[in-house]
Design a protein around this motif. Structure first.
Motif, PDB file in Angstrom:
ATOM      1  N   SER A 163       0.835  -1.201   0.000  1.00 52.98           N
ATOM      2  CA  SER A 163       0.000   0.000   0.000  1.00 52.98           C
ATOM      3  C   SER A 163       0.870   1.252   0.000  1.00 52.98           C
ATOM      4  CB  SER A 163      -0.930   0.003   1.216  1.00 52.98           C
ATOM      5  OG  SER A 163      -0.185  -0.041   2.416  1.00 52.98           O
ATOM      6  N   GLU A 164       0.406   2.272  -0.723  1.00 53.88           N
ATOM      7  CA  GLU A 164       1.149   3.527  -0.789  1.00 53.88           C
ATOM      8  C   GLU A 164       0.225   4.715  -0.563  1.00 53.88           C
ATOM      9  OE1 GLU A 164       2.844   4.860  -4.434  1.00 53.88           O
ATOM     10  OE2 GLU A 164       1.057   4.431  -5.619  1.00 53.88           O
ATOM     11  N   THR A 165       0.849   5.846  -0.283  1.00 55.05           N
ATOM     12  CA  THR A 165       0.140   7.114  -0.195  1.00 55.05           C
ATOM     13  C   THR A 165       0.902   8.133  -1.027  1.00 55.05           C
ATOM     14  OG1 THR A 165      -0.880   8.687   1.344  1.00 55.05           O
ATOM     15  CG2 THR A 165       1.361   7.954   1.851  1.00 55.05           C
ATOM     16  N   TYR A 166       0.378   9.346  -1.096  1.00 62.28           N
ATOM     17  CA  TYR A 166       0.969  10.374  -1.960  1.00 62.28           C
ATOM     18  C   TYR A 166       1.352  11.606  -1.153  1.00 62.28           C
ATOM     19  CZ  TYR A 166      -0.045   7.759  -6.132  1.00 62.28           C
ATOM     20  OH  TYR A 166      -0.032   6.791  -7.096  1.00 62.28           O
ATOM     21  N   ALA A 167       2.559  12.102  -1.413  1.00 58.22           N
ATOM     22  CA  ALA A 167       3.032  13.298  -0.732  1.00 58.22           C
ATOM     23  C   ALA A 167       2.381  14.557  -1.287  1.00 58.22           C
ATOM     24  CB  ALA A 167       4.550  13.407  -0.872  1.00 58.22           C
ATOM     25  N   ASP A 168       2.217  14.612  -2.613  1.00 60.22           N
ATOM     26  CA  ASP A 168       1.849  15.858  -3.287  1.00 60.22           C
ATOM     27  C   ASP A 168       0.462  15.839  -3.925  1.00 60.22           C
ATOM     28  OD1 ASP A 168       2.488  13.998  -5.206  1.00 60.22           O
ATOM     29  OD2 ASP A 168       4.105  15.159  -6.119  1.00 60.22           O
ATOM     30  N   ARG A 169      -0.393  14.924  -3.487  1.00 56.50           N
ATOM     31  CA  ARG A 169      -1.760  14.865  -4.017  1.00 56.50           C
ATOM     32  C   ARG A 169      -2.765  14.956  -2.881  1.00 56.50           C
ATOM     33  NH1 ARG A 169      -2.871  12.612  -8.859  1.00 56.50           N
ATOM     34  NH2 ARG A 169      -4.932  13.480  -8.444  1.00 56.50           N
ATOM     35  N   HIS A 188       1.786  21.941  -3.538  1.00 57.51           N
ATOM     36  CA  HIS A 188       3.042  22.505  -4.034  1.00 57.51           C
ATOM     37  C   HIS A 188       3.971  23.034  -2.947  1.00 57.51           C
ATOM     38  CE1 HIS A 188       1.721  22.236  -8.220  1.00 57.51           C
ATOM     39  NE2 HIS A 188       0.548  22.691  -7.818  1.00 57.51           N
ATOM     40  N   ASP A 189       3.479  23.316  -1.756  1.00 58.02           N
ATOM     41  CA  ASP A 189       4.316  23.901  -0.712  1.00 58.02           C
ATOM     42  C   ASP A 189       5.175  22.816  -0.053  1.00 58.02           C
ATOM     43  OD1 ASP A 189       4.532  24.617   2.454  1.00 58.02           O
ATOM     44  OD2 ASP A 189       4.686  26.398   1.187  1.00 58.02           O
ATOM     45  N   PRO A 190       6.503  22.858  -0.221  1.00 53.35           N
ATOM     46  CA  PRO A 190       7.367  21.795   0.304  1.00 53.35           C
ATOM     47  C   PRO A 190       7.244  21.579   1.810  1.00 53.35           C
ATOM     48  CG  PRO A 190       8.570  23.152  -1.265  1.00 53.35           C
ATOM     49  CD  PRO A 190       7.275  23.854  -1.002  1.00 53.35           C
ATOM     50  N   ALA A 191       7.135  22.661   2.580  1.00 55.14           N
ATOM     51  CA  ALA A 191       7.041  22.522   4.038  1.00 55.14           C
ATOM     52  C   ALA A 191       5.728  21.861   4.443  1.00 55.14           C
ATOM     53  CB  ALA A 191       7.169  23.895   4.704  1.00 55.14           C
ATOM     54  N   GLU A 192       4.638  22.281   3.797  1.00 56.90           N
ATOM     55  CA  GLU A 192       3.327  21.686   4.086  1.00 56.90           C
ATOM     56  C   GLU A 192       3.325  20.203   3.719  1.00 56.90           C
ATOM     57  OE1 GLU A 192      -1.282  21.859   2.412  1.00 56.90           O
ATOM     58  OE2 GLU A 192       0.202  23.278   1.664  1.00 56.90           O
ATOM     59  N   ILE A 193       3.890  19.882   2.570  1.00 51.96           N
ATOM     60  CA  ILE A 193       3.921  18.493   2.115  1.00 51.96           C
ATOM     61  C   ILE A 193       4.741  17.631   3.066  1.00 51.96           C
ATOM     62  CG2 ILE A 193       4.791  16.970   0.294  1.00 51.96           C
ATOM     63  CD1 ILE A 193       4.050  19.240  -1.702  1.00 51.96           C
ATOM     64  N   ALA A 194       5.908  18.128   3.463  1.00 48.82           N
ATOM     65  CA  ALA A 194       6.774  17.353   4.357  1.00 48.82           C
ATOM     66  C   ALA A 194       6.097  17.083   5.692  1.00 48.82           C
ATOM     67  CB  ALA A 194       8.093  18.089   4.564  1.00 48.82           C
ATOM     68  N   ALA A 195       5.462  18.095   6.266  1.00 48.66           N
ATOM     69  CA  ALA A 195       4.774  17.920   7.545  1.00 48.66           C
ATOM     70  C   ALA A 195       3.627  16.920   7.407  1.00 48.66           C
ATOM     71  CB  ALA A 195       4.248  19.264   8.048  1.00 48.66           C
ATOM     72  N   VAL A 197       3.414  14.416   5.271  1.00 47.35           N
ATOM     73  CA  VAL A 197       3.946  13.062   5.124  1.00 47.35           C
ATOM     74  C   VAL A 197       4.411  12.513   6.476  1.00 47.35           C
ATOM     75  CG1 VAL A 197       5.784  11.660   4.120  1.00 47.35           C
ATOM     76  CG2 VAL A 197       4.570  13.330   2.707  1.00 47.35           C
ATOM     77  N   VAL A 198       5.073  13.340   7.267  1.00 51.72           N
ATOM     78  CA  VAL A 198       5.506  12.888   8.589  1.00 51.72           C
ATOM     79  C   VAL A 198       4.300  12.444   9.415  1.00 51.72           C
ATOM     80  CG1 VAL A 198       6.498  13.622  10.787  1.00 51.72           C
ATOM     81  CG2 VAL A 198       7.632  14.220   8.647  1.00 51.72           C
ATOM     82  N   ARG A 199       3.224  13.198   9.341  1.00 47.73           N
ATOM     83  CA  ARG A 199       2.017  12.822  10.100  1.00 47.73           C
ATOM     84  C   ARG A 199       1.441  11.510   9.586  1.00 47.73           C
ATOM     85  NH1 ARG A 199      -3.939  14.980  10.133  1.00 47.73           N
ATOM     86  NH2 ARG A 199      -4.599  14.143  12.149  1.00 47.73           N
ATOM     87  N   ARG A 238      12.158  13.791   2.734  1.00 50.35           N
ATOM     88  CA  ARG A 238      13.172  12.898   3.301  1.00 50.35           C
ATOM     89  C   ARG A 238      13.790  13.490   4.565  1.00 50.35           C
ATOM     90  NH1 ARG A 238      16.519   8.575   0.955  1.00 50.35           N
ATOM     91  NH2 ARG A 238      18.090   8.137   2.534  1.00 50.35           N
ATOM     92  N   ALA A 239      14.149  14.765   4.519  1.00 49.35           N
ATOM     93  CA  ALA A 239      14.792  15.400   5.665  1.00 49.35           C
ATOM     94  C   ALA A 239      13.879  15.408   6.888  1.00 49.35           C
ATOM     95  CB  ALA A 239      15.202  16.827   5.298  1.00 49.35           C
ATOM     96  N   GLU A 240      12.604  15.720   6.690  1.00 51.46           N
ATOM     97  CA  GLU A 240      11.673  15.765   7.809  1.00 51.46           C
ATOM     98  C   GLU A 240      11.403  14.372   8.374  1.00 51.46           C
ATOM     99  OE1 GLU A 240      10.361  18.400   9.532  1.00 51.46           O
ATOM    100  OE2 GLU A 240      11.881  19.441   8.362  1.00 51.46           O
ATOM    101  N   LEU A 241      11.353  13.366   7.506  1.00 46.73           N
ATOM    102  CA  LEU A 241      11.164  11.994   7.989  1.00 46.73           C
ATOM    103  C   LEU A 241      12.349  11.546   8.828  1.00 46.73           C
ATOM    104  CD1 LEU A 241       9.630  10.335   4.803  1.00 46.73           C
ATOM    105  CD2 LEU A 241       8.488  10.596   7.017  1.00 46.73           C
ATOM    106  N   VAL A 242      13.552  11.821   8.343  1.00 47.74           N
ATOM    107  CA  VAL A 242      14.752  11.459   9.090  1.00 47.74           C
ATOM    108  C   VAL A 242      14.783  12.187  10.433  1.00 47.74           C
ATOM    109  CG1 VAL A 242      17.277  11.620   9.126  1.00 47.74           C
ATOM    110  CG2 VAL A 242      16.105  10.849   7.050  1.00 47.74           C
TER     111      VAL A 242
END
Length: 252
Positions: A163-169, A188-195, A197-199, A238-242
């Motif tokens: 199973s997968e999910t999407y970072a940017d959709r 499109h906002d990298p910070a919003e997307i990263a946060a 995905v971490v959640r 990647r950086a936020e996940l790490v």
């Protein structure tokens, strides 16, 4: 420690036309969904992408699609299950040969665009894809949305369902993707997307486009290589996940 795979659609140029920064993305992701020539890609691009992925230790997946170069595989193409079976066999065979020539191998299959979305709900199309994969290599995994007909079909044919999910959709309340024609479907906002995905990875939750909270089960997260700013988005994720203590590694 939580673990997650980060996958990306790559090798999506054609001839002299290029799409995205594959080299930079392969420094970030752990799995590469490589176009197989039906929606994008050609023999040279397929081989070059496989070589670069092998060099960087990135797992390779076959990004199979409806035959729709003009529409980038995002338009449903009327096809019978027998025709789709043959199309998937053909594409998987081509990429498997390219991967072998590059000193690596295909580890999974992920449909692209319209085929992916149709196979979420259409049992006959999902079964044709899974049957074709199993006929070529029953050791392959199939990557798709949780709860989809495609993951069910993969399991029925003895394949590993991932199973997968999407970072940017954006997501609809039922967990499916918001169609690209709708406003707000692509983030499109990298910070919003990263946060976000971490959640998803640490809490298993995401906010749908209507504001409702939905559960998300995923072993892989996809960043689209053709999204503007894809490298920055993928690197930020990647950086936020790490930073959150999540280990990134390929599922296959």
């Amino acid at each position: 420690m939580a673990t997650i795979d980060l996958n990306c659609d790559l090798g999506e140029g054609f001839g002299a036309w290029s799409m995205g920064d594959d080299a930079a993305l392969l420094d970030v992701v752990t799995s590469a969904n490589v176009a197989c020539g039906f929606h994008a890609g050609d023999p040279q691009i397929m081989l070059a992408t496989c070589r670069l992925a092998a060099e960087k230790g990135v797992a390779i997946g076959a990004h199979v699609a409806y035959p729709d170069l003009r529409g980038f595989g995002r338009r449903p193409v009327p096809t019978t299950p027998d025709e789709l079976f043959a199309d998937v066999v053909y594409q998987l065979g081509a990429l498997s040969a390219a991967a072998s020539a590059a000193g690596t191998r295909v580890r999974y299959v992920k449909p692209h665009g319209a085929l992916y979305n149709v196979a979420v709900r259409d049992a006959a199309q999902a079964d044709a894809v899974a049957a074709a994969v199993a006929a070529v290599d029953p050791g392959l995994a199939v990557l798709a949305l949780p709860g989809s007909e495609l993951l069910r079909a993969a399991s029925d044919h003895g394949l590993a369902p991932i199973s997968e999910t999407y970072a940017d959709r954006a997501f609809q309340p039922d967990g499916t993707l918001v169609p690209r024609a709708h406003a707000g479907s692509v983030l499109h906002d990298p910070a919003e997307i990263a946060a976000r995905v971490v959640r998803i990875v640490t809490e298993g939750r995401v906010t749908a486009i209507d504001g409702s909270e939905i559960a998300v089960e995923a072993r892989s997260v996809c960043v689209h290589g053709d999204t503007p700013g894809a490298v920055e988005i993928a690197a930020g994720v990647r950086a936020e996940l790490v930073s959150a203590g999540v280990e990134l590694r390929a599922f296959a």
